[in-house]
Design a protein around this motif. Sequence first.
Motif, PDB file in Angstrom:
ATOM      1  N   MET A   1       5.420  -5.938  -3.111  1.00  0.00           N
ATOM      2  CA  MET A   1       5.573  -4.771  -2.250  1.00  0.00           C
ATOM      3  C   MET A   1       5.151  -5.140  -0.837  1.00  0.00           C
ATOM      4  SD  MET A   1       3.868  -1.045  -2.647  1.00  0.00           S
ATOM      5  CE  MET A   1       3.502  -0.138  -1.193  1.00  0.00           C
ATOM      6  N   ASN A   2       5.941  -4.753   0.131  1.00  0.00           N
ATOM      7  CA  ASN A   2       5.634  -5.004   1.530  1.00  0.00           C
ATOM      8  C   ASN A   2       4.887  -3.797   2.093  1.00  0.00           C
ATOM      9  OD1 ASN A   2       5.586  -5.793   4.170  1.00  0.00           O
ATOM     10  ND2 ASN A   2       7.764  -6.185   4.318  1.00  0.00           N
ATOM     11  N   ASN A   3       3.799  -4.031   2.805  1.00  0.00           N
ATOM     12  CA  ASN A   3       3.036  -2.911   3.339  1.00  0.00           C
ATOM     13  C   ASN A   3       3.181  -2.783   4.858  1.00  0.00           C
ATOM     14  OD1 ASN A   3       1.550  -5.148   3.961  1.00  0.00           O
ATOM     15  ND2 ASN A   3      -0.395  -4.325   3.290  1.00  0.00           N
ATOM     16  N   THR A   4       4.289  -3.318   5.387  1.00  0.00           N
ATOM     17  CA  THR A   4       4.610  -3.142   6.798  1.00  0.00           C
ATOM     18  C   THR A   4       6.100  -2.871   6.947  1.00  0.00           C
ATOM     19  OG1 THR A   4       5.014  -5.505   7.171  1.00  0.00           O
ATOM     20  CG2 THR A   4       2.769  -4.706   7.582  1.00  0.00           C
ATOM     21  N   MET A   5       6.450  -2.343   8.102  1.00  0.00           N
ATOM     22  CA  MET A   5       7.857  -2.145   8.442  1.00  0.00           C
ATOM     23  C   MET A   5       8.012  -2.407   9.932  1.00  0.00           C
ATOM     24  SD  MET A   5       8.121   1.923   7.817  1.00  0.00           S
ATOM     25  CE  MET A   5       6.720   2.973   8.201  1.00  0.00           C
ATOM     26  N   SER A   6       9.239  -2.641  10.356  1.00  0.00           N
ATOM     27  CA  SER A   6       9.499  -3.036  11.730  1.00  0.00           C
ATOM     28  C   SER A   6      10.607  -2.184  12.329  1.00  0.00           C
ATOM     29  CB  SER A   6       9.918  -4.513  11.757  1.00  0.00           C
ATOM     30  OG  SER A   6      10.236  -4.922  13.053  1.00  0.00           O
ATOM     31  N   TYR A   7      10.429  -1.853  13.618  1.00  0.00           N
ATOM     32  CA  TYR A   7      11.448  -1.082  14.329  1.00  0.00           C
ATOM     33  C   TYR A   7      11.274  -1.301  15.825  1.00  0.00           C
ATOM     34  CZ  TYR A   7      14.027   3.029  16.047  1.00  0.00           C
ATOM     35  OH  TYR A   7      14.898   3.867  16.694  1.00  0.00           O
ATOM     36  N   ARG A   8      12.344  -1.707  16.497  1.00  0.00           N
ATOM     37  CA  ARG A   8      12.365  -1.897  17.947  1.00  0.00           C
ATOM     38  C   ARG A   8      11.226  -2.794  18.443  1.00  0.00           C
ATOM     39  NH1 ARG A   8      14.179   3.528  21.023  1.00  0.00           N
ATOM     40  NH2 ARG A   8      14.434   1.969  22.659  1.00  0.00           N
ATOM     41  N   GLY A   9      10.890  -3.806  17.654  1.00  0.00           N
ATOM     42  CA  GLY A   9       9.865  -4.756  18.045  1.00  0.00           C
ATOM     43  C   GLY A   9       8.449  -4.339  17.694  1.00  0.00           C
ATOM     44  N   TYR A  10       8.268  -3.200  17.046  1.00  0.00           N
ATOM     45  CA  TYR A  10       6.944  -2.721  16.665  1.00  0.00           C
ATOM     46  C   TYR A  10       6.772  -2.838  15.151  1.00  0.00           C
ATOM     47  CZ  TYR A  10       6.609  -1.043  21.401  1.00  0.00           C
ATOM     48  OH  TYR A  10       6.561  -1.001  22.761  1.00  0.00           O
ATOM     49  N   ILE A  11       5.576  -3.185  14.732  1.00  0.00           N
ATOM     50  CA  ILE A  11       5.250  -3.326  13.319  1.00  0.00           C
ATOM     51  C   ILE A  11       4.371  -2.148  12.920  1.00  0.00           C
ATOM     52  CG2 ILE A  11       4.182  -4.785  11.544  1.00  0.00           C
ATOM     53  CD1 ILE A  11       6.589  -6.079  12.921  1.00  0.00           C
ATOM     54  N   GLY A  12       4.733  -1.496  11.834  1.00  0.00           N
ATOM     55  CA  GLY A  12       3.967  -0.354  11.355  1.00  0.00           C
ATOM     56  C   GLY A  12       3.384  -0.613   9.980  1.00  0.00           C
ATOM     57  N   SER A  13       2.184  -0.105   9.768  1.00  0.00           N
ATOM     58  CA  SER A  13       1.539  -0.232   8.457  1.00  0.00           C
ATOM     59  C   SER A  13       2.093   0.830   7.510  1.00  0.00           C
ATOM     60  CB  SER A  13       0.023  -0.077   8.584  1.00  0.00           C
ATOM     61  OG  SER A  13      -0.312   1.235   9.024  1.00  0.00           O
ATOM     62  N   VAL A  14       1.961   0.569   6.217  1.00  0.00           N
ATOM     63  CA  VAL A  14       2.373   1.520   5.185  1.00  0.00           C
ATOM     64  C   VAL A  14       1.202   1.676   4.231  1.00  0.00           C
ATOM     65  CG1 VAL A  14       3.955   1.988   3.275  1.00  0.00           C
ATOM     66  CG2 VAL A  14       4.796   0.820   5.333  1.00  0.00           C
ATOM     67  N   GLU A  15       0.699   2.896   4.144  1.00  0.00           N
ATOM     68  CA  GLU A  15      -0.407   3.191   3.230  1.00  0.00           C
ATOM     69  C   GLU A  15      -0.072   4.456   2.461  1.00  0.00           C
ATOM     70  OE1 GLU A  15      -4.375   2.557   4.786  1.00  0.00           O
ATOM     71  OE2 GLU A  15      -3.489   1.853   6.662  1.00  0.00           O
ATOM     72  N   PHE A  16      -0.826   4.682   1.386  1.00  0.00           N
ATOM     73  CA  PHE A  16      -0.597   5.864   0.562  1.00  0.00           C
ATOM     74  C   PHE A  16      -1.914   6.543   0.262  1.00  0.00           C
ATOM     75  CE2 PHE A  16      -0.209   7.969  -3.596  1.00  0.00           C
ATOM     76  CZ  PHE A  16       0.789   8.874  -3.294  1.00  0.00           C
ATOM     77  N   SER A  17      -1.951   7.854   0.439  1.00  0.00           N
ATOM     78  CA  SER A  17      -3.123   8.642   0.086  1.00  0.00           C
ATOM     79  C   SER A  17      -2.855   9.332  -1.243  1.00  0.00           C
ATOM     80  CB  SER A  17      -3.418   9.694   1.163  1.00  0.00           C
ATOM     81  OG  SER A  17      -4.402  10.600   0.693  1.00  0.00           O
ATOM     82  N   GLU A  18      -3.546   8.863  -2.273  1.00  0.00           N
ATOM     83  CA  GLU A  18      -3.389   9.482  -3.586  1.00  0.00           C
ATOM     84  C   GLU A  18      -3.889  10.923  -3.561  1.00  0.00           C
ATOM     85  OE1 GLU A  18      -4.492   8.546  -8.257  1.00  0.00           O
ATOM     86  OE2 GLU A  18      -5.224   7.216  -6.683  1.00  0.00           O
ATOM     87  N   THR A  19      -4.949  11.165  -2.805  1.00  0.00           N
ATOM     88  CA  THR A  19      -5.524  12.504  -2.703  1.00  0.00           C
ATOM     89  C   THR A  19      -4.533  13.498  -2.106  1.00  0.00           C
ATOM     90  OG1 THR A  19      -7.709  11.524  -2.379  1.00  0.00           O
ATOM     91  CG2 THR A  19      -7.458  13.835  -1.756  1.00  0.00           C
ATOM     92  N   ASP A  20      -3.897  13.096  -1.004  1.00  0.00           N
ATOM     93  CA  ASP A  20      -2.977  13.994  -0.314  1.00  0.00           C
ATOM     94  C   ASP A  20      -1.535  13.869  -0.791  1.00  0.00           C
ATOM     95  OD1 ASP A  20      -5.090  14.921   1.334  1.00  0.00           O
ATOM     96  OD2 ASP A  20      -4.810  13.200   2.682  1.00  0.00           O
ATOM     97  N   GLY A  21      -1.232  12.790  -1.501  1.00  0.00           N
ATOM     98  CA  GLY A  21       0.119  12.571  -1.999  1.00  0.00           C
ATOM     99  C   GLY A  21       1.118  12.269  -0.895  1.00  0.00           C
ATOM    100  N   ILE A  22       0.664  11.566   0.156  1.00  0.00           N
ATOM    101  CA  ILE A  22       1.572  11.227   1.251  1.00  0.00           C
ATOM    102  C   ILE A  22       1.446   9.751   1.628  1.00  0.00           C
ATOM    103  CG2 ILE A  22       1.609  13.540   2.292  1.00  0.00           C
ATOM    104  CD1 ILE A  22      -0.264  12.351   4.481  1.00  0.00           C
ATOM    105  N   PHE A  23       2.519   9.248   2.182  1.00  0.00           N
ATOM    106  CA  PHE A  23       2.512   7.932   2.803  1.00  0.00           C
ATOM    107  C   PHE A  23       2.128   8.135   4.268  1.00  0.00           C
ATOM    108  CE2 PHE A  23       5.587   7.492  -0.651  1.00  0.00           C
ATOM    109  CZ  PHE A  23       5.181   6.300  -1.224  1.00  0.00           C
ATOM    110  N   PHE A  24       1.442   7.163   4.855  1.00  0.00           N
ATOM    111  CA  PHE A  24       1.081   7.260   6.263  1.00  0.00           C
ATOM    112  C   PHE A  24       0.908   5.858   6.827  1.00  0.00           C
ATOM    113  CE2 PHE A  24      -2.854   6.991   3.947  1.00  0.00           C
ATOM    114  CZ  PHE A  24      -3.690   6.223   4.736  1.00  0.00           C
TER     115      PHE A  24
END
Length: 112
Positions: A1-24
């Motif tokens: 599983m990759n925990n980053t993503m890329s767009y327009r030259g910027y790298i973003g982290s990918v995390e998950f909150s089990e408590t809130d049930g959201i990705f951030f």
Amino acid sequence: MNNTMSYRGYIGSVEFSETDGIFFGKVMGIRALISYEGETAKDLVGDFHSAVDDYLELCEEEGKKPEKAYKGSFNVRVSPELHREAAIFAASHQMSLNGFVEAAMKRELAKA
């Protein structure tokens, strides 16, 4: 599983909150705080893209140059002994300390 993503030259982290049930996540490698979230992976990607677009538009409106991540310069803190050993090694191999660190990083990343 990759925990980053890329767009327009910027790298973003990918995390998950089990408590809130959201990705951030947040854009990495710049001082500005650009965060995003989503209930699904697709929502997260969309909000990431929108956040980066909004940041770039805001910079343009304010006449500011957008920050670029990973410009090739960073500070590294090591022990004085390691610093000394690395400097001596680099000099004895006719290379700069920067060249030595770059070669070492490339060698380690090739193993990954």
